[in-house]
Design a protein around this motif. Structure first.
Motif, mmCIF file in Angstrom:
data_model
loop_
_atom_site.group_PDB
_atom_site.id
_atom_site.type_symbol
_atom_site.label_atom_id
_atom_site.label_comp_id
_atom_site.label_asym_id
_atom_site.label_seq_id
_atom_site.Cartn_x
_atom_site.Cartn_y
_atom_site.Cartn_z
ATOM 1 N N GLY B 15 0.718 -1.596 -0.112
ATOM 2 C CA GLY B 15 0.009 -0.248 -0.121
ATOM 3 C C GLY B 15 0.759 1.662 -0.542
ATOM 4 O O GLY B 15 0.505 2.206 -0.891
ATOM 5 N N VAL B 18 2.369 2.098 -3.725
ATOM 6 C CA VAL B 18 1.471 2.303 -4.805
ATOM 7 C C VAL B 18 1.004 3.506 -3.883
ATOM 8 O O VAL B 18 0.916 4.274 -5.119
ATOM 9 C CB VAL B 18 0.233 1.566 -4.475
ATOM 10 C CG1 VAL B 18 -0.904 1.864 -5.687
ATOM 11 C CG2 VAL B 18 0.977 -0.168 -4.843
ATOM 12 N N GLY B 19 1.281 3.905 -2.598
ATOM 13 C CA GLY B 19 1.066 5.243 -2.544
ATOM 14 C C GLY B 19 1.795 6.023 -2.626
ATOM 15 O O GLY B 19 1.384 7.524 -3.480
ATOM 16 N N THR B 22 1.171 7.180 -6.326
ATOM 17 C CA THR B 22 0.435 7.501 -7.185
ATOM 18 C C THR B 22 0.605 9.149 -6.366
ATOM 19 O O THR B 22 -0.404 9.744 -7.402
ATOM 20 C CB THR B 22 -1.190 7.054 -6.703
ATOM 21 O OG1 THR B 22 -0.553 7.021 -5.517
ATOM 22 C CG2 THR B 22 -1.361 5.693 -7.914
ATOM 23 N N GLU B 23 0.851 9.323 -5.035
ATOM 24 C CA GLU B 23 1.295 9.774 -5.018
ATOM 25 C C GLU B 23 1.940 11.362 -5.383
ATOM 26 O O GLU B 23 2.339 12.848 -4.835
ATOM 27 C CB GLU B 23 0.746 10.871 -3.889
ATOM 28 C CG GLU B 23 -0.733 9.978 -3.157
ATOM 29 C CD GLU B 23 -1.415 9.737 -1.885
ATOM 30 O OE1 GLU B 23 -0.239 9.636 -1.129
ATOM 31 O OE2 GLU B 23 -2.220 8.427 -1.896
ATOM 32 N N LYS B 26 2.802 15.015 -6.859
ATOM 33 C CA LYS B 26 2.521 16.588 -5.191
ATOM 34 C C LYS B 26 4.097 16.283 -4.579
ATOM 35 O O LYS B 26 4.249 17.580 -4.657
ATOM 36 C CB LYS B 26 0.970 15.996 -4.912
ATOM 37 C CG LYS B 26 0.683 17.367 -3.869
ATOM 38 C CD LYS B 26 -0.171 17.998 -4.323
ATOM 39 C CE LYS B 26 -0.676 19.164 -4.350
ATOM 40 N NZ LYS B 26 -1.826 19.579 -2.749
ATOM 41 N N LEU B 27 4.258 15.142 -4.185
ATOM 42 C CA LEU B 27 5.369 15.667 -3.092
ATOM 43 C C LEU B 27 6.736 16.192 -3.840
ATOM 44 O O LEU B 27 7.511 16.823 -2.830
ATOM 45 C CB LEU B 27 5.373 13.895 -2.636
ATOM 46 C CG LEU B 27 4.310 12.977 -2.255
ATOM 47 C CD1 LEU B 27 4.744 11.764 -1.593
ATOM 48 C CD2 LEU B 27 3.450 13.702 -0.940
ATOM 49 N N ALA B 30 6.336 18.942 -2.961
ATOM 50 C CA ALA B 30 6.682 19.861 -1.657
ATOM 51 C C ALA B 30 7.741 20.720 -1.177
ATOM 52 O O ALA B 30 8.013 22.132 -0.599
ATOM 53 C CB ALA B 30 6.161 18.766 -0.681
ATOM 54 N N PRO B 308 2.719 30.376 10.819
ATOM 55 C CA PRO B 308 3.347 29.656 9.685
ATOM 56 C C PRO B 308 2.874 28.766 8.148
ATOM 57 O O PRO B 308 3.316 28.584 7.438
ATOM 58 C CB PRO B 308 4.556 29.035 10.644
ATOM 59 C CG PRO B 308 3.412 28.567 11.327
ATOM 60 C CD PRO B 308 3.137 29.933 11.794
ATOM 61 N N TRP B 309 1.559 28.512 8.742
ATOM 62 C CA TRP B 309 1.034 27.813 7.878
ATOM 63 C C TRP B 309 0.620 28.066 7.323
ATOM 64 O O TRP B 309 -0.006 27.982 5.529
ATOM 65 C CB TRP B 309 0.039 26.720 8.091
ATOM 66 C CG TRP B 309 -0.990 27.574 9.111
ATOM 67 C CD1 TRP B 309 -2.734 28.489 7.603
ATOM 68 C CD2 TRP B 309 -1.606 28.341 10.168
ATOM 69 N NE1 TRP B 309 -3.417 28.925 8.568
ATOM 70 C CE2 TRP B 309 -2.758 29.492 9.833
ATOM 71 C CE3 TRP B 309 -0.787 28.496 11.321
ATOM 72 C CZ2 TRP B 309 -3.345 29.886 10.317
ATOM 73 C CZ3 TRP B 309 -1.113 29.331 12.316
ATOM 74 C CH2 TRP B 309 -2.854 30.303 11.978
ATOM 75 N N GLY B 312 3.350 28.608 3.981
ATOM 76 C CA GLY B 312 4.288 27.223 3.355
ATOM 77 C C GLY B 312 2.211 27.353 2.088
ATOM 78 O O GLY B 312 2.198 27.379 0.659
ATOM 79 N N SER B 313 0.678 27.853 2.701
ATOM 80 C CA SER B 313 -0.058 27.741 1.550
ATOM 81 C C SER B 313 -0.118 29.075 0.664
ATOM 82 O O SER B 313 -0.262 29.150 -0.823
ATOM 83 C CB SER B 313 -1.558 28.339 1.832
ATOM 84 O OG SER B 313 -1.783 29.505 2.583
#
Lengths: 292, 319
Positions: B15, B18-19, B22-23, B26-27, B30, B308-309, B312-313
């Motif tokens: 899992g 595969v995770g 597929t993801e 996006k990673l 980052a 701080p968040w 990031g956005s």
């Protein structure tokens, strides 16, 4: 901590819904969302509720969670009324519900902090759980830096962190793409088998419900009633290959027929209005299912 | 722990893998700085030395620096010629001090304790007035935004008082408060209170309800909900209120000091007019502008530190 929650779960997490009725509004504007529903989730069982959109399945879940008061009937967990939200009923939402101002680890620690656990124990527990979900490398990321699948994995871990007796999941993978969704189903199955807690899972995806569940309740179009109860006896661990087995296909066909019937009822008015009704009746339910 | 880790390897590796796959895309995005550095090093080896990078930065920044200097230079030149030739065309420059006179007076004031004391007094009034406005505005904003009873009891009063400009309170404030000092602080408070209050209420009202439900399911108490969910969720709006409030606080302070003050940079500016020290007026104006700018900058810095968040956005949004 983990073995303890596993033992505890074997005997608890028994949800009983008894002649539940939920109405919204008053008099002429009154809508009955849930109509005389009785069902249960046995300790450690994975139960799905499936039905056409707007059938009241989310309302039913919200009553179990303690957000909505029933108009009649009752919902209990281990004999106790579920009249308000509590950490012993973990919830995973369809929308991402992580706190954007907290890092992944702090999100997971949130419930433990409410319990009054000290910082060291919180961190240790959160890191262990994040490790199990393959998220330890992202513990210091903010939710906005994660993909949809990862956010939802954190959501599940966060709900599990307080060792709830039941996990309530409201179409948690509805917003994910098909591939991520399959991966998430496997991860969820693994987590569920490890923790052995009860799960009540809302979905409108037939394959998802078969792949995950011990038992499936099919709900009717609004006002929502239980139309059928279907046990899934496919052996575990389940693999994607099983989707081709005769038993799987038989269950899928059965579920599809049941849901198509309800979807047609739900859309009956719309179809009549749009002039498609005649066409729909001629080709029969199967044809309209394709059309939908 | 050991067994859990090894179990994890056996049970979840497929899992997990595969995770990851597929993801993946996006990673990779980052860790942005790394990606940028990699791009720079592959695009050209020449740009990779620090000196060259600084040179490249200067080259790209130079046009903006030049146009900024040109713009300011033209403004000062206009000021210089207008005062030198005492232009008089409806607007009169006959009594306006020249840039040179202002510089001379500034050099003298640099050694004046009285001048620094005026700055200190104004800053202290801002800190107290704005500080009380922040505490009260945020606390009441949270209550009014979150609880219907609080809104029903408090909001009508605030809505009635809100349209009255802080300056209009000056005579009333002098009667209300025992000293001139407290009435000036009160005026400063009033100016910043309403923007902070209203933005906090707005922030509370725009909290995503699913976050509140999630927190309740995780066992949050009513107070925990307010402090750990509603407050941080409303923080971006609160800081908008603080930035606006700081601006209005200065406006109110300067006006109050000019009307009823002793000491303070607004008083200094008005006194300079009375004493026909016209160059000091300009210095007062410049100091007011700079202090206001510093205070707003402080609010912005505090906001970045506390949220701080948000950094990031916005980074994610820019790419």
């Amino acid at each position: 901590m983990m073995s303890q929650s596993a033992d505890q779960a074997k005997a608890t997490g028994h949800i009983v819904v008894d002649h539940l009725r939920v109405r919204f509004g008053h008099n002429a504007a009154m809508v009955e969302a849930v109509s005389d529903v009785s069902m249960e989730v046995k300790p450690g069982e994975f139960v799905s509720i499936i039905g056409p959109s707007g059938c009241g399945k989310s309302t039913l879940l919200n009553v179990v969670a303690g957000f909505v008061k029933p108009s009649a009937g009752r919902v209990t967990m281990d004999g106790k009324h579920t009249d308000r939200p509590s950490a012993d009923r973990g919830m995973v939402f369809q929308q991402y519900s992580l706190f954007p101002w907290l890092t992944v680890r702090k999100n997971v620690e949130f419930g433990l902090k409410q319990k009054g656990l000290d910082a060291n124990h919180r961190e240790e527990a959160a890191r262990t759980l994040l490790g199990l979900a393959g998220l330890l490398a992202f513990e210091n990321h903010y939710p906005d830096q994660l993909s949809g699948g990862m956010k939802q994995r954190v959501g599940i871990v966060r709900a599990l962190a307080t060792s709830p007796r039941v996990l309530l999941m409201d179409e948690p993978f509805g917003a994910l793409d098909a591939q991520t969704r399959v991966v998430m189903q496997q991860i969820l199955t693994n987590m569920w088998q490890r923790f052995r807690i009860s799960v009540l899972f809302i979905t409108h995806d037939i394959d998802e419900s078969i792949f995950l569940s011990d038992r499936i309740y099919v709900m009717t179009a609004r006002p929502g009633r239980i139309k059928a109860e279907i046990p899934i006896s496919l052996v575990r661990p389940r693999t994607p290959d099983m989707a081709l087995s005769p038993e799987y296909l038989r269950i899928k066909q059965q579920l599809r027929d049941l849901i198509t019937e309800e979807s047609l009822k739900a859309m009956g008015g719309e179809l009549k209005d749009s002039g498609l009704a005649g066409f729909g009746m001629e080709v029969g339910p199967q044809g309209v299912a394709e059309l939908i | 722990m050991q067994t859990a880790a090894s179990l994890n390897l056996d049970g979840e590796q497929p899992g997990g893998q595969v995770g990851g796959a597929t993801e993946g895309p996006k990673l990779v995005v980052a860790p942005k700085p790394d990606a940028g550095a990699a791009a720079a090093s592959t695009s050209s080896q020449l740009t990779d030395t620090p000196v060259r990078r600084i040179a490249a930065w200067l080259r790209s920044a130079l046009p903006k620096v030049l146009t900024t200097m040109l713009s300011l230079g033209l403004f000062v030149a206009f000021w210089y010629f207008a005062t030198k030739y005492k232009w008089d065309f409806y607007i009169r420059f006959t009594n306006i001090p020249s840039p040179g006179e202002v510089l001379d007076n500034a050099a003298q004031l640099m050694h004046s304790d009285k001048f620094y004391n005026n700055m200190y007094v104004s800053l202290r009034r801002i800190m107290i007035g704005f500080g009380v406005a922040t505490v009260l505005g945020v606390a009441l904003g949270l209550l009014i935004g979150q609880y219907r009873v609080a809104k029903a009891m408090l909001f009508p009063v605030f809505e009635t008082l809100r349209p009255i400009p802080a300056i209009a309170w000056v005579p009333m404030a002098i009667m209300l408060w025992p000293s001139n000092e407290t009435s000036i602080v009160f005026i400063t408070f009033l100016g910043s209170f309403f923007p902070i209050l209203l933005n906090t209420i707005h922030g509370v009202n725009s909290v995503d309800p699913v976050l509140l439900r999630a927190a309740r399911c995780l066992g949050a108490t009513e107070f925990g909900l307010l402090r750990q969910v509603v407050l941080p969720a409303a923080l971006p709006h609160i800081f908008t209120g603080l930035a606006i409030g700081m601006g209005v606080a200065w406006v109110s302070l300067i006006a109050a000091e000019m009307i009823s003050g002793q000491y303070g940079i607004g008083y200094f500016t008005w006194e300079a007019y009375s004493l026909i020290e016209y160059a000091d007026i300009v210095i007062g104006m410049i100091v007011i502008g700079v202090l206001g700018l510093l205070c707003s900058g402080g609010i912005r810095l505090l906001g970045t530190a506390l949220m701080p968040w948000m950094a990031g956005s916005t980074q994610g949004g820019q790419k």
